[in-house]
Design a protein around this motif. Sequence first.
Motif, PDB file in Angstrom:
ATOM      1  N   LEU A  17       0.747  -1.727   0.057  1.00 49.35           N
ATOM      2  CA  LEU A  17      -0.034  -0.477   0.207  1.00 49.35           C
ATOM      3  C   LEU A  17       0.902   1.599   0.077  1.00 49.35           C
ATOM      4  CD1 LEU A  17      -3.281   0.833   0.306  1.00 49.35           C
ATOM      5  CD2 LEU A  17      -2.259   0.711   2.857  1.00 49.35           C
ATOM      6  N   ASP A  18       1.745   1.478   1.192  1.00 50.64           N
ATOM      7  CA  ASP A  18       2.632   2.547   0.961  1.00 50.64           C
ATOM      8  C   ASP A  18       3.891   2.759  -0.504  1.00 50.64           C
ATOM      9  OD1 ASP A  18       1.971   2.672   3.280  1.00 50.64           O
ATOM     10  OD2 ASP A  18       3.624   1.586   4.440  1.00 50.64           O
ATOM     11  N   ASP A  19       4.151   1.405  -1.109  1.00 50.22           N
ATOM     12  CA  ASP A  19       5.065   1.459  -1.739  1.00 50.22           C
ATOM     13  C   ASP A  19       3.877   2.251  -2.996  1.00 50.22           C
ATOM     14  OD1 ASP A  19       6.283  -1.973  -1.868  1.00 50.22           O
ATOM     15  OD2 ASP A  19       7.191   0.194  -1.362  1.00 50.22           O
ATOM     16  N   PHE A  20       2.665   1.399  -3.927  1.00 55.57           N
ATOM     17  CA  PHE A  20       1.516   2.646  -4.078  1.00 55.57           C
ATOM     18  C   PHE A  20       1.488   3.741  -4.640  1.00 55.57           C
ATOM     19  CE2 PHE A  20       0.399  -0.339  -7.152  1.00 55.57           C
ATOM     20  CZ  PHE A  20       0.257  -2.014  -6.483  1.00 55.57           C
ATOM     21  N   HIS A  21       1.431   3.831  -2.924  1.00 57.31           N
ATOM     22  CA  HIS A  21       1.375   5.319  -2.396  1.00 57.31           C
ATOM     23  C   HIS A  21       2.326   6.386  -2.980  1.00 57.31           C
ATOM     24  CE1 HIS A  21       0.595   9.462  -0.824  1.00 57.31           C
ATOM     25  NE2 HIS A  21       1.578   9.227   0.064  1.00 57.31           N
ATOM     26  N   ALA A  22       4.117   5.704  -3.009  1.00 51.76           N
ATOM     27  CA  ALA A  22       4.696   6.681  -2.960  1.00 51.76           C
ATOM     28  C   ALA A  22       4.601   6.654  -4.632  1.00 51.76           C
ATOM     29  CB  ALA A  22       5.801   5.578  -2.829  1.00 51.76           C
ATOM     30  N   GLU A  23       4.238   5.102  -5.466  1.00 55.25           N
ATOM     31  CA  GLU A  23       4.525   5.412  -7.084  1.00 55.25           C
ATOM     32  C   GLU A  23       3.749   6.843  -8.131  1.00 55.25           C
ATOM     33  OE1 GLU A  23       3.551   1.566  -8.950  1.00 55.25           O
ATOM     34  OE2 GLU A  23       3.930   2.324 -10.900  1.00 55.25           O
ATOM     35  N   LEU A  24       1.833   6.461  -6.761  1.00 58.89           N
ATOM     36  CA  LEU A  24       1.040   7.444  -7.800  1.00 58.89           C
ATOM     37  C   LEU A  24       1.800   8.736  -7.178  1.00 58.89           C
ATOM     38  CD1 LEU A  24      -1.503   8.360  -8.954  1.00 58.89           C
ATOM     39  CD2 LEU A  24      -2.755   7.650  -6.087  1.00 58.89           C
ATOM     40  N   ARG A  25       2.114   9.609  -6.111  1.00 58.52           N
ATOM     41  CA  ARG A  25       2.788  10.621  -6.002  1.00 58.52           C
ATOM     42  C   ARG A  25       3.827  10.987  -6.787  1.00 58.52           C
ATOM     43  NH1 ARG A  25       2.493  14.220  -2.506  1.00 58.52           N
ATOM     44  NH2 ARG A  25       4.508  15.747  -1.962  1.00 58.52           N
ATOM     45  N   ALA A  26       4.903  10.601  -7.003  1.00 60.20           N
ATOM     46  CA  ALA A  26       5.532  10.349  -8.254  1.00 60.20           C
ATOM     47  C   ALA A  26       5.202  11.001  -9.196  1.00 60.20           C
ATOM     48  CB  ALA A  26       6.649   9.038  -8.348  1.00 60.20           C
ATOM     49  N   ASN A  27       4.414   9.722  -9.959  1.00 57.19           N
ATOM     50  CA  ASN A  27       3.603  10.080 -11.213  1.00 57.19           C
ATOM     51  C   ASN A  27       3.231  11.308 -11.744  1.00 57.19           C
ATOM     52  OD1 ASN A  27       4.720   7.503 -12.227  1.00 57.19           O
ATOM     53  ND2 ASN A  27       2.396   6.543 -11.647  1.00 57.19           N
ATOM     54  N   LEU A  28       1.679  11.463 -10.563  1.00 54.43           N
ATOM     55  CA  LEU A  28       1.140  13.077 -10.416  1.00 54.43           C
ATOM     56  C   LEU A  28       2.366  14.311 -10.769  1.00 54.43           C
ATOM     57  CD1 LEU A  28      -1.362  12.356  -7.406  1.00 54.43           C
ATOM     58  CD2 LEU A  28      -1.684  12.535 -10.014  1.00 54.43           C
ATOM     59  N   GLN A  29       3.546  13.657  -9.625  1.00 53.95           N
ATOM     60  CA  GLN A  29       4.211  15.602  -9.979  1.00 53.95           C
ATOM     61  C   GLN A  29       5.346  15.466 -11.427  1.00 53.95           C
ATOM     62  OE1 GLN A  29       8.154  14.531  -6.691  1.00 53.95           O
ATOM     63  NE2 GLN A  29       5.708  14.939  -5.463  1.00 53.95           N
ATOM     64  N   ARG A  30       5.259  13.786 -12.137  1.00 52.74           N
ATOM     65  CA  ARG A  30       5.906  13.681 -13.080  1.00 52.74           C
ATOM     66  C   ARG A  30       4.957  14.552 -14.379  1.00 52.74           C
ATOM     67  NH1 ARG A  30       9.146  14.764 -16.267  1.00 52.74           N
ATOM     68  NH2 ARG A  30       9.682  12.830 -18.440  1.00 52.74           N
ATOM     69  N   VAL A  31       3.205  14.252 -13.880  1.00 49.73           N
ATOM     70  CA  VAL A  31       2.485  14.733 -14.302  1.00 49.73           C
ATOM     71  C   VAL A  31       2.475  16.364 -14.876  1.00 49.73           C
ATOM     72  CG1 VAL A  31       0.089  15.305 -15.651  1.00 49.73           C
ATOM     73  CG2 VAL A  31       1.432  13.326 -14.890  1.00 49.73           C
ATOM     74  N   ARG A  32       2.862  16.696 -13.354  1.00 52.12           N
ATOM     75  CA  ARG A  32       2.814  18.034 -13.784  1.00 52.12           C
ATOM     76  C   ARG A  32       3.958  19.077 -13.855  1.00 52.12           C
ATOM     77  NH1 ARG A  32       4.403  22.393 -10.395  1.00 52.12           N
ATOM     78  NH2 ARG A  32       3.310  23.949  -9.211  1.00 52.12           N
ATOM     79  N   GLU A  33       5.092  17.907 -14.405  1.00 51.18           N
ATOM     80  CA  GLU A  33       6.164  18.719 -15.060  1.00 51.18           C
ATOM     81  C   GLU A  33       5.824  18.623 -16.367  1.00 51.18           C
ATOM     82  OE1 GLU A  33       9.303  16.991 -12.001  1.00 51.18           O
ATOM     83  OE2 GLU A  33       9.302  16.344 -13.660  1.00 51.18           O
ATOM     84  N   LEU A  34       5.041  17.573 -16.987  1.00 53.52           N
ATOM     85  CA  LEU A  34       5.146  17.623 -18.749  1.00 53.52           C
ATOM     86  C   LEU A  34       4.483  18.527 -19.125  1.00 53.52           C
ATOM     87  CD1 LEU A  34       5.604  13.625 -18.563  1.00 53.52           C
ATOM     88  CD2 LEU A  34       7.073  15.025 -19.350  1.00 53.52           C
ATOM     89  N   VAL A  35       2.691  18.981 -18.109  1.00 54.90           N
ATOM     90  CA  VAL A  35       1.669  19.542 -18.483  1.00 54.90           C
ATOM     91  C   VAL A  35       1.790  21.056 -18.841  1.00 54.90           C
ATOM     92  CG1 VAL A  35       0.293  17.917 -17.876  1.00 54.90           C
ATOM     93  CG2 VAL A  35       0.572  19.636 -16.457  1.00 54.90           C
ATOM     94  N   GLN A  36       2.821  21.617 -18.100  1.00 52.55           N
ATOM     95  CA  GLN A  36       3.974  23.642 -18.076  1.00 52.55           C
ATOM     96  C   GLN A  36       3.283  23.672 -19.825  1.00 52.55           C
ATOM     97  OE1 GLN A  36       4.471  25.439 -15.352  1.00 52.55           O
ATOM     98  NE2 GLN A  36       4.337  23.647 -14.564  1.00 52.55           N
ATOM     99  N   GLY A  37       2.336  24.797 -19.969  1.00 55.14           N
ATOM    100  CA  GLY A  37       2.812  25.357 -20.924  1.00 55.14           C
ATOM    101  C   GLY A  37       1.940  24.124 -22.281  1.00 55.14           C
ATOM    102  N   LEU A  38       1.435  23.505 -21.513  1.00 48.93           N
ATOM    103  CA  LEU A  38       0.357  23.102 -23.123  1.00 48.93           C
ATOM    104  C   LEU A  38      -1.172  22.901 -22.434  1.00 48.93           C
ATOM    105  CD1 LEU A  38       1.762  18.748 -23.202  1.00 48.93           C
ATOM    106  CD2 LEU A  38       2.767  20.907 -24.090  1.00 48.93           C
ATOM    107  N   GLY A  39      -1.066  23.726 -22.122  1.00 49.67           N
ATOM    108  CA  GLY A  39      -3.134  24.015 -22.020  1.00 49.67           C
ATOM    109  C   GLY A  39      -3.497  23.823 -21.029  1.00 49.67           C
ATOM    110  N   ILE A  40      -2.873  22.939 -19.809  1.00 50.54           N
ATOM    111  CA  ILE A  40      -3.255  22.474 -18.553  1.00 50.54           C
ATOM    112  C   ILE A  40      -2.722  22.434 -16.973  1.00 50.54           C
ATOM    113  CG2 ILE A  40      -3.763  19.964 -17.499  1.00 50.54           C
ATOM    114  CD1 ILE A  40      -3.793  18.945 -20.047  1.00 50.54           C
ATOM    115  N   GLU A  41      -3.707  23.190 -16.021  1.00 51.67           N
ATOM    116  CA  GLU A  41      -3.478  23.823 -15.046  1.00 51.67           C
ATOM    117  C   GLU A  41      -2.577  23.462 -14.139  1.00 51.67           C
ATOM    118  OE1 GLU A  41      -3.795  28.277 -16.827  1.00 51.67           O
ATOM    119  OE2 GLU A  41      -3.529  27.666 -14.481  1.00 51.67           O
ATOM    120  N   PRO A  42      -1.099  23.443 -14.135  1.00 53.79           N
ATOM    121  CA  PRO A  42      -0.631  22.454 -12.764  1.00 53.79           C
ATOM    122  C   PRO A  42      -1.388  22.508 -12.088  1.00 53.79           C
ATOM    123  CG  PRO A  42       0.926  23.727 -13.989  1.00 53.79           C
ATOM    124  CD  PRO A  42      -0.298  24.620 -14.483  1.00 53.79           C
TER     125      PRO A  42
END
Length: 918
Positions: A93-118
Amino acid sequence: MMQAGKGETRRIRVLVAVALAVLLLAVSVGAFWFNQVVSELGGDVRANARRLLAAQNVVSLSVKALAGQTQAWKDLLLRQRDATLAHNYQQELDDFHAELRANLQRVRELVQGLGIEPARVDDMLEQEEALAGQYAAAARKLDAARPLSFREADRLVIGQDRALRASLWQLQQEMNGLIAREVSRLGVVGEGRHAPYYLLGALAIALPLVLSLLFFLIYHSLRRIARGDARIRAIHESIGDAVVVADAQGRIEALNAAAEKLTGWRSGAARGRTVHEVMQLYNAATRQRVECPIEEVLRRGSATPLSNGLVLRRPDGGECIIEDAATPVRDERGELIGAVMVMHDVTQRYAMLSEVRRERALFRQTFDLAQVGMAHLATDGRWLRVNRKLCEITGYSEAELLALTFRGITHPEDVGQDVSHLGELLAGKLHNYHVEKRYIRKDGEIVWVALTVSIVFKEDGTPDYGISIIEDIQARKDAERQIEHLAYHDQLTGLANRRLLHDRLAQAINSAQRRNAHVAVLYLDLDHFKDVNDSLGHPVGDRLLARVAERLHACARAEDTLARVGGDEFVVMLNDIEHADTAAGVAQKIIETLRQPLLLDGNELRITPSVGISVYPQDGRDAETLLQNADAALYLAKQQGRATYRFYTEDLHRQAVERLQIERLLHHALAANEFELHYQPKLDLLEGRVVGCEALIRWNHPEHGMMSPAQFIPVAEQSILIVEIGNWVIREVCRQAALWQRQGCSLRVAFNVSARQFMRPQELLTSLREALHASGADASLLEIEMTESLLLDERRMQDVLQEIRGLGIHLTLDDFGTGYSSLSYLRKFPLDAMKIDRSFVSDADRDPHDAEMVKTIIGMAHNLNLGLVAEGIENEGQRALLAAQGCEHGQGYHFSRPLPVEEFEAFLRNQQETPREQ
């Protein structure tokens, strides 16, 4: 329920396999499509598309991680009783939480300037953090000891992941639109050569959606399995009996809480062990090891009937008796896959049965051997069953009692109360009753018993029989009569005590008030009785009091009351007299009767009483006042010479108050240094020179002035104060004698020691030694004067007088001739001199009888080699007579009164300057 659970398991396996295939296909197609399309895109469009596709891929992974996190939580709920599995699922459970948080942080980096609000991604990060906190809080609610705690924990997080899942879904949809827009910007949508790539792109987009749906279906299947398992577990744990589950090979699969408690095994420790190892069963009668019912079920394939009387032995050596049954467990195809055994502890039931048997035997023994009478009675009063003790109490045999009713042995005066109480018992108005009554024994004797009766009722509410407990209380009744006598009578003399006297005096006053009559109270005590106790001992004193009581009976009428109210104090109540003269006559008769000599232990004693009289109604109208006033009159009789009687007057009341005041002031006199010594010269009757003196205490009170010893010494004698005053006199005499010795004046100083001090010999000797040591006085110039009555206790006084004489102090017998015992003791004690009492000296020059008595005393003293001192010399004729008869020394007002120390020293100087002419 179990078959449904197995069907759900197969379905989940299929769905998981399909989901994995779809996931692999989606990744492959997406990667291929991404590489092909991106290679043909140019510039910013290609870069944006690449970032959008990468972000979309990360979002898909986030969806997968969220689903994995949900699955790990459900696995944790289902396996929370297994500590190892629960720990693994918590880590997952803790590992999936860490993976999901890392993925969301990666998404935030990728959507910069693409029309999606961080900020939207930040909100999803906050949702994930909140969800993780809720999982952690819910996990703390899990309790392996409470199987249903998973419900409480699941309620805390159920539905909490929906908002995050919806946000990810919406973000995916927006990215799909953005990707389509970027692709349209390439302007090649209609070109046939790119159509396969568009189809592959659409497929790459659709496959994650299919994967999300599959995970959703898996999740709901797991929920249904969890609910089913929870119900089974709840039923398993809530059963009050112990439940043991084994597989087809006879290995333990599970024990519920009751089974753990009963067998002494923890479920985890027992799992995998054989039934034969865990369940050690023995035949309760033979103590031989027997087969476990589970083993029999697995061997025969059929259920075993309910059995009991097996002994289960625990690992700690403890044992219990069980009742058990076992049944086989089959799968959907009917194949034997295990067995279930249900059992419960019947040790207490067996113990109760044993106790019942023991109680029955004990009742029979108790009934027959009880030390109180016991019986069963029919409702008509017949004896149904009696024990041995009741036969002893009544004197009848068992057969004789069974032929009688309780009325046949009950005293006629007590039958009525028994019948009345029994009627109330039978009517249900009383549960039981207790009375004290009399039985008439077979020999005709009366015996008191304490009876307790209760009724046993039948199931229909009608009386069945009575139970009687009968205790022989004859000894107690006799003791109560004795106690009652002791409560109202003096144990030593048998006379009425103060309590009974008060009752009779109150009754006499009431009677006299109605008939206008008189009641007299004669309060008397024995003169110098304390000296008898102190010298001859209390046993002799007690026998003397008993003899006095006998003589008082001869002085009173039958209707009068004689009482001993304490010590040597007696009261005679004269009931219904006409005149006070009657009381005076009785008082005089008492004095004359008691003064007759008594012979006790070889000692001839002469006892005289002093009597105080009060009369109702003039001297008091209640018992207490009459007694107090008679006591006051008694004190007056003692003051006026003893061996007499006096009536109460108002002056007596005043004197009693003064006596109490003196006692109170005496407590402060020593501390305030209010005492002083006066010295009366003692002269040689032939030469007229001073040879010594007697120290006499005086009380110089700051308000009342100089007080005579006659005022305070009797009060001090009645309390312990006389000892403290006596010790002060010893110290002061030694101090003054030493001072005169240092001044060259060698005078023998005499002082008095009270009888109470002699009764404390060690304290007296200690006081003398300390005073001699502290002052440095010459002990040979000190002289102790003591009363004649002290010498009656020869055994006690012999030793103490020898020790005093050993200190060098002289001993003089004071007031010789006033005692009431023989003269034989004069040669038994280390006496140096004796003093002729003033009562013989005062009339010796006028009365030939007194002169002859003085001559006899002087001759006896000379024969015993004792010195002589005559006291109370008041004129020259008395001095000349005494000197002519050979009395060496004398003192009295003819020479000098007692003088303060300064005046005494002046008297000495004057006597030395003007010697007496012969």
